[in-house]
Design a protein around this motif. Structure first.
Motif, short mmCIF file in Angstrom:
data_model
loop_
_atom_site.label_atom_id
_atom_site.label_comp_id
_atom_site.label_asym_id
_atom_site.label_seq_id
_atom_site.Cartn_x
_atom_site.Cartn_y
_atom_site.Cartn_z
N LEU A 1 -1.07 -5.03 -1.25
CA LEU A 1 -2.44 -4.65 -1.57
C LEU A 1 -3.37 -4.89 -0.38
O LEU A 1 -4.27 -4.11 -0.12
CB LEU A 1 -2.96 -5.45 -2.77
CG LEU A 1 -2.88 -4.79 -4.13
CD1 LEU A 1 -3.49 -5.66 -5.20
CD2 LEU A 1 -3.47 -3.41 -4.16
N PHE A 2 -3.15 -6.00 0.33
CA PHE A 2 -4.01 -6.30 1.47
C PHE A 2 -3.74 -5.40 2.67
O PHE A 2 -4.62 -5.19 3.49
CB PHE A 2 -3.91 -7.78 1.86
CG PHE A 2 -4.64 -8.67 0.91
CD1 PHE A 2 -6.02 -8.75 0.94
CD2 PHE A 2 -3.96 -9.39 -0.04
CE1 PHE A 2 -6.72 -9.55 0.05
CE2 PHE A 2 -4.64 -10.20 -0.94
CZ PHE A 2 -6.02 -10.27 -0.90
N VAL A 3 -2.56 -4.84 2.75
CA VAL A 3 -2.29 -3.85 3.80
C VAL A 3 -3.11 -2.59 3.50
O VAL A 3 -3.72 -2.02 4.40
CB VAL A 3 -0.78 -3.52 3.88
CG1 VAL A 3 -0.54 -2.30 4.75
CG2 VAL A 3 -0.02 -4.72 4.43
N LEU A 4 -3.14 -2.19 2.24
CA LEU A 4 -3.89 -1.00 1.84
C LEU A 4 -5.40 -1.23 1.85
O LEU A 4 -6.17 -0.38 2.26
CB LEU A 4 -3.45 -0.53 0.45
CG LEU A 4 -2.02 -0.06 0.32
CD1 LEU A 4 -1.67 0.19 -1.15
CD2 LEU A 4 -1.80 1.20 1.13
N PHE A 5 -5.80 -2.40 1.34
CA PHE A 5 -7.22 -2.74 1.21
C PHE A 5 -7.46 -4.09 1.89
O PHE A 5 -7.50 -5.13 1.22
CB PHE A 5 -7.60 -2.78 -0.27
CG PHE A 5 -7.30 -1.50 -1.00
CD1 PHE A 5 -8.13 -0.39 -0.86
CD2 PHE A 5 -6.17 -1.37 -1.79
CE1 PHE A 5 -7.85 0.80 -1.52
CE2 PHE A 5 -5.88 -0.19 -2.46
CZ PHE A 5 -6.72 0.91 -2.31
N LEU B 1 -7.24 7.40 3.07
CA LEU B 1 -6.44 7.27 1.86
C LEU B 1 -5.08 7.97 1.99
O LEU B 1 -5.00 9.16 2.24
CB LEU B 1 -7.21 7.84 0.66
CG LEU B 1 -8.50 7.09 0.31
CD1 LEU B 1 -9.21 7.78 -0.84
CD2 LEU B 1 -8.24 5.63 0.00
N SER B 2 -4.03 7.17 1.82
CA SER B 2 -2.65 7.65 1.87
C SER B 2 -2.14 7.84 0.43
O SER B 2 -2.84 7.52 -0.54
CB SER B 2 -1.78 6.61 2.57
OG SER B 2 -1.70 5.43 1.78
N ALA B 3 -0.91 8.29 0.32
CA ALA B 3 -0.29 8.43 -1.00
C ALA B 3 -0.24 7.09 -1.73
O ALA B 3 -0.45 7.02 -2.95
CB ALA B 3 1.11 9.02 -0.87
#
Length: 112
Positions: free
Chosen positions: A85-89, A40-42
């Protein structure tokens, strides 16, 4: 199914979502993210906290478009990008973001 984090054990449903969203904590989020192989990043936390605040205010899970708009604001952009969003999740908003943020499994995804 259960997960233990921060000295607390919480019950998950058969798909890994919290049975009781009140059991959520940042330690639980970290443990759920670890299961998904996400550090988890900022930016992740910005999404997760927005989702939790939105849910608290509106009593529903925010639609992905609301989250994208918030993420664009956080990034200093005037346009939300679905790809952000898909980069993060990478396995999807419902599968990962909702689960890590401590939301119940969305009804559309219920089995039974």
């Amino acid at each position: 199914m259960q997960i233990v984090a921060g000295g607390k054990s919480v019950v998950l449903d058969e798909e890994g979502y919290l049975v009781d969203p009140a059991d959520w904590s940042e330690a639980i989020a970290e443990a759920l993210a670890h299961e998904e192989r996400i550090v988890l990043s900022a930016a992740h936390w910005a999404v997760i906290r927005f989702m939790r605040d939105y849910h608290e205010q509106h009593k529903i899970i925010p639609d992905a478009r609301h989250v994208m708009k918030h993420l664009a604001t956080v990034k200093g952009s005037d346009k939300a990008q679905r790809n952000d969003l898909f980069v993060l999740f990478p396995y999807g908003y419902v599968k990962q973001a909702c689960r890590i943020a401590g939301m119940r499994r969305p009804r559309a995804w219920s089995t039974g």
